[in-house]
Design a protein around this motif. Structure first.
Motif, PDB file in Angstrom:
ATOM      1  N   GLY A 238       0.744  -1.102  -0.098  1.00 18.83           N
ATOM      2  CA  GLY A 238      -0.055   0.103   0.197  1.00 18.83           C
ATOM      3  C   GLY A 238       0.765   1.176   0.001  1.00 18.83           C
ATOM      4  O   GLY A 238       0.364   2.425  -0.082  1.00 18.83           O
ATOM      5  N   HIS A 239       2.203   1.169   0.020  1.00 20.99           N
ATOM      6  CA  HIS A 239       2.895   2.297   0.078  1.00 20.99           C
ATOM      7  C   HIS A 239       3.191   2.967  -1.366  1.00 20.99           C
ATOM      8  O   HIS A 239       3.004   2.194  -2.195  1.00 20.99           O
ATOM      9  CB  HIS A 239       4.353   2.050   0.711  1.00 20.99           C
ATOM     10  CG  HIS A 239       4.276   1.878   2.254  1.00 20.99           C
ATOM     11  ND1 HIS A 239       4.164   2.774   3.069  1.00 20.99           N
ATOM     12  CD2 HIS A 239       4.238   0.734   2.853  1.00 20.99           C
ATOM     13  CE1 HIS A 239       4.146   2.378   4.354  1.00 20.99           C
ATOM     14  NE2 HIS A 239       4.377   1.126   4.223  1.00 20.99           N
ATOM     15  N   GLN A 240       3.762   4.168  -1.223  1.00 20.50           N
ATOM     16  CA  GLN A 240       4.013   4.860  -2.338  1.00 20.50           C
ATOM     17  C   GLN A 240       5.557   4.411  -2.898  1.00 20.50           C
ATOM     18  O   GLN A 240       6.353   3.897  -2.086  1.00 20.50           O
ATOM     19  CB  GLN A 240       3.959   6.434  -2.441  1.00 20.50           C
ATOM     20  CG  GLN A 240       2.640   6.752  -2.275  1.00 20.50           C
ATOM     21  CD  GLN A 240       1.666   6.706  -3.410  1.00 20.50           C
ATOM     22  OE1 GLN A 240       2.100   6.668  -4.640  1.00 20.50           O
ATOM     23  NE2 GLN A 240       0.206   6.148  -2.953  1.00 20.50           N
ATOM     24  N   GLU A 241       6.088   4.662  -4.198  1.00 24.30           N
ATOM     25  CA  GLU A 241       7.293   4.283  -4.663  1.00 24.30           C
ATOM     26  C   GLU A 241       8.426   4.830  -3.902  1.00 24.30           C
ATOM     27  O   GLU A 241       9.399   4.133  -3.639  1.00 24.30           O
ATOM     28  CB  GLU A 241       7.342   4.773  -6.031  1.00 24.30           C
ATOM     29  CG  GLU A 241       8.178   4.019  -6.929  1.00 24.30           C
ATOM     30  CD  GLU A 241       7.880   4.661  -8.497  1.00 24.30           C
ATOM     31  OE1 GLU A 241       8.567   5.685  -8.815  1.00 24.30           O
ATOM     32  OE2 GLU A 241       7.089   4.114  -9.024  1.00 24.30           O
ATOM     33  N   ASP A 242       8.317   6.049  -3.457  1.00 24.89           N
ATOM     34  CA  ASP A 242       9.307   6.927  -2.697  1.00 24.89           C
ATOM     35  C   ASP A 242       9.089   6.777  -1.367  1.00 24.89           C
ATOM     36  O   ASP A 242       9.920   7.638  -0.521  1.00 24.89           O
ATOM     37  CB  ASP A 242       9.559   8.467  -3.314  1.00 24.89           C
ATOM     38  CG  ASP A 242       8.114   9.037  -3.139  1.00 24.89           C
ATOM     39  OD1 ASP A 242       7.074   8.414  -2.773  1.00 24.89           O
ATOM     40  OD2 ASP A 242       8.215  10.418  -3.583  1.00 24.89           O
ATOM     41  N   CYS A 243       8.353   5.951  -0.717  1.00 16.44           N
ATOM     42  CA  CYS A 243       8.178   6.080   0.760  1.00 16.44           C
ATOM     43  C   CYS A 243       9.507   5.759   1.454  1.00 16.44           C
ATOM     44  O   CYS A 243       9.782   6.445   2.509  1.00 16.44           O
ATOM     45  CB  CYS A 243       7.144   5.151   1.121  1.00 16.44           C
ATOM     46  SG  CYS A 243       5.356   6.027   0.971  1.00 16.44           S
ATOM     47  N   GLU A 244      10.107   4.606   1.117  1.00 21.04           N
ATOM     48  CA  GLU A 244      11.403   4.386   1.595  1.00 21.04           C
ATOM     49  C   GLU A 244      12.393   5.274   1.640  1.00 21.04           C
ATOM     50  O   GLU A 244      13.018   5.399   2.360  1.00 21.04           O
ATOM     51  CB  GLU A 244      11.773   2.941   0.926  1.00 21.04           C
ATOM     52  CG  GLU A 244      11.896   1.862   1.854  1.00 21.04           C
ATOM     53  CD  GLU A 244      12.041   0.315   1.227  1.00 21.04           C
ATOM     54  OE1 GLU A 244      13.255   0.003   1.449  1.00 21.04           O
ATOM     55  OE2 GLU A 244      11.228   0.002   0.481  1.00 21.04           O
ATOM     56  N   ARG A 283       1.377  11.956   0.144  1.00 21.51           N
ATOM     57  CA  ARG A 283       0.954  11.175  -0.968  1.00 21.51           C
ATOM     58  C   ARG A 283       0.762   9.700  -0.502  1.00 21.51           C
ATOM     59  O   ARG A 283      -0.077   8.916  -1.247  1.00 21.51           O
ATOM     60  CB  ARG A 283       2.179  11.201  -2.285  1.00 21.51           C
ATOM     61  CG  ARG A 283       1.804  12.507  -2.982  1.00 21.51           C
ATOM     62  CD  ARG A 283       2.361  12.204  -4.297  1.00 21.51           C
ATOM     63  NE  ARG A 283       3.957  11.925  -4.431  1.00 21.51           N
ATOM     64  CZ  ARG A 283       4.530  10.981  -5.153  1.00 21.51           C
ATOM     65  NH1 ARG A 283       3.692  10.411  -5.854  1.00 21.51           N
ATOM     66  NH2 ARG A 283       5.730  10.615  -5.048  1.00 21.51           N
ATOM     67  N   CYS A 284       1.293   9.236   0.593  1.00 21.74           N
ATOM     68  CA  CYS A 284       0.962   8.042   1.063  1.00 21.74           C
ATOM     69  C   CYS A 284       0.208   8.196   2.512  1.00 21.74           C
ATOM     70  O   CYS A 284       0.727   8.584   3.542  1.00 21.74           O
ATOM     71  CB  CYS A 284       2.277   7.206   1.343  1.00 21.74           C
ATOM     72  SG  CYS A 284       1.813   5.634   2.250  1.00 21.74           S
ATOM     73  N   GLU A 285      -0.878   8.023   2.470  1.00 22.02           N
ATOM     74  CA  GLU A 285      -1.916   8.177   3.597  1.00 22.02           C
ATOM     75  C   GLU A 285      -1.420   7.559   4.802  1.00 22.02           C
ATOM     76  O   GLU A 285      -1.428   8.012   5.909  1.00 22.02           O
ATOM     77  CB  GLU A 285      -3.251   7.949   3.337  1.00 22.02           C
ATOM     78  CG  GLU A 285      -4.265   8.367   4.227  1.00 22.02           C
ATOM     79  CD  GLU A 285      -5.833   7.901   4.057  1.00 22.02           C
ATOM     80  OE1 GLU A 285      -6.584   7.743   4.903  1.00 22.02           O
ATOM     81  OE2 GLU A 285      -6.251   7.963   2.733  1.00 22.02           O
ATOM     82  N   GLN A 286      -1.021   6.190   4.565  1.00 23.52           N
ATOM     83  CA  GLN A 286      -0.476   5.516   5.778  1.00 23.52           C
ATOM     84  C   GLN A 286       0.727   6.118   6.361  1.00 23.52           C
ATOM     85  O   GLN A 286       0.729   6.094   7.606  1.00 23.52           O
ATOM     86  CB  GLN A 286      -0.110   4.057   5.045  1.00 23.52           C
ATOM     87  CG  GLN A 286       0.099   2.919   5.979  1.00 23.52           C
ATOM     88  CD  GLN A 286       0.553   1.623   5.364  1.00 23.52           C
ATOM     89  OE1 GLN A 286       0.471   1.601   4.082  1.00 23.52           O
ATOM     90  NE2 GLN A 286       1.055   0.642   5.979  1.00 23.52           N
ATOM     91  N   CYS A 287       1.584   6.445   5.696  1.00 23.70           N
ATOM     92  CA  CYS A 287       3.121   7.085   6.227  1.00 23.70           C
ATOM     93  C   CYS A 287       2.635   8.389   6.763  1.00 23.70           C
ATOM     94  O   CYS A 287       3.039   8.723   7.986  1.00 23.70           O
ATOM     95  CB  CYS A 287       4.068   7.248   5.346  1.00 23.70           C
ATOM     96  SG  CYS A 287       4.826   5.854   4.530  1.00 23.70           S
ATOM     97  N   TYR A 288       1.624   9.302   6.104  1.00 28.60           N
ATOM     98  CA  TYR A 288       1.474  10.563   6.612  1.00 28.60           C
ATOM     99  C   TYR A 288       0.642  10.484   8.035  1.00 28.60           C
ATOM    100  O   TYR A 288       1.085  11.157   8.812  1.00 28.60           O
ATOM    101  CB  TYR A 288       0.673  11.311   5.739  1.00 28.60           C
ATOM    102  CG  TYR A 288       0.578  12.521   6.034  1.00 28.60           C
ATOM    103  CD1 TYR A 288       1.289  13.647   5.927  1.00 28.60           C
ATOM    104  CD2 TYR A 288      -0.919  13.214   6.442  1.00 28.60           C
ATOM    105  CE1 TYR A 288       1.335  14.994   6.205  1.00 28.60           C
ATOM    106  CE2 TYR A 288      -1.169  14.495   6.822  1.00 28.60           C
ATOM    107  CZ  TYR A 288      -0.152  15.295   6.762  1.00 28.60           C
ATOM    108  OH  TYR A 288      -0.305  16.898   6.995  1.00 28.60           O
TER     109      TYR A 288
HETATM  110 ZN    ZN Z   1       4.187   5.102   2.841  1.00 30.69          ZN
END
Ligand code: ZN
Length: 329
Positions: A238-244, A283-288
């Protein structure tokens, strides 16, 4: 013989049919004695009874008797404006800046106008110096970044005032802003960009207390920032490409403790929202939400402990929504 500075007629509070002139610093305010007396201030009444210093020639301006007061001109201007507004002064539509509210509160205390003082302090408690974290957060976000310079400059006079009038419930937020000031500003004072007044502690005791509280803030901020730096990206999809990559940048920034502290507002913004800093994660709801929820929980904890950090006795009604642990958890 030293010459006194020339007296300037105030451009705002100067009524041509006024019958008494108040002089604060070198500014003259021509007002109506009846308005001052209607305020029911015992101090004003006494002022008019006490004969003013000689020479008599200097005791009149434009035919009006002159009464010298020891207040600063800025405070007196705002205070007189409130007296002339009467009951409309604190109508919901009437807006006040922080320096004005503090000026009005200061002089209403000095001139013993309890109802005006109560109205002014109620405004202060509903905005800059609240008891609840939710009110704090809403007010700080709405006020904008320009407000911060004014707020920091008013931290010292706010502490002076709240100590003088015994409002310990308003002190935590004021001490928090003092802690955000450089040590030199605590010692030498800070000039308010709005009023131009150099604001300083009125007693050595208040200064010493503030410095001790500042130390306690510094001890606590380590726990808070460490607790936040340890947060990791959640596993799973569920993450975006650049989350890491963003998390890598985040941990680099947090590892540099001082930059982590200073990147939040100006000074150590332990209670700041940091939303701008977290924006790349939006852009990533989970991380934000992982970042914002964790930081907000830490801020709420800090708020809960604020009176304790400031060494204040129990404050009735203080927001202790999150009282389930200490900051190290
Ligand atoms: Zn993320």
């Amino acid at each position: 013989m030293s010459a006194s500075p020339p007296i300037t007629r105030d451009t705002e509070v100067w009524y041509h049919d006024g019958n008494v002139v108040l002089v604060a610093e070198d500014v003259a305010f021509r007002v109506h004695r009846s308005i001052l007396e209607a305020s029911k201030s015992a101090v004003f009444r006494t002022l008019f009874e006490v004969p003013q210093p000689l020479p008599a020639a200097a005791d009149h301006l434009d035919g009006c008797p002159v009464v010298h007061v020891s207040d600063c001109a800025y405070d007196m201007r705002e205070f007189l404006a409130v007296l002339y507004s009467g009951p409309r002064a604190f109508a919901p539509s009437a807006t006040y800046t922080l320096p004005k509210l503090l000026a009005v509160a200061r002089l209403s205390h000095k001139y013993e106008l309890e109802d005006v003082l109560a109205a002014a302090t109620a405004r202060l408690a509903a905005g800059e110096f609240p008891l609840s974290f939710a009110t704090w957060d809403a007010h700080q976000s709405a006020a904008g970044s320009d407000a911060d310079a004014v707020r920091l400059a008013q931290a010292i006079p706010a502490v002076n005032l709240f100590r003088r009038i015994g409002r310990h419930d308003l002190l935590p937020a004021a001490y928090y802003h003092c802690y955000r000031l450089p040590a030199r500003a605590l010692l030498e004072g800070r000039r308010c960009p709005e009023s131009g007044v150099l604001e300083r502690f009125t007693s050595a005791e208040a200064l010493a207390e503030c410095i001790a509280i500042r130390d306690t803030f510094f001890q606590n901020q380590g726990w808070m920032f460490r607790g936040f730096a340890e947060i990791e990206m959640e596993g799973g999809g569920g993450h975006q490409e650049d989350c890491e990559r963003l998390w890598g940048d985040f941990h680099d920034a947090q590892r540099n403790f001082s930059s982590a502290c200073w990147s939040v507002d100006s000074g150590f913004g332990l209670l700041a929202s940091r939303r701008e800093e977290f924006a790349p994660f939006e852009r990533c709801e989970q991380c934000y939400s992982r970042l914002t929820e964790r930081w907000d929980a830490l801020r709420q904890d800090m708020w809960t402990w604020l009176p304790v950090i400031c060494g204040l006795p129990h404050i009735e009604g203080w927001d202790t929504t999150s009282d389930d642990g200490d900051l190290s958890e």
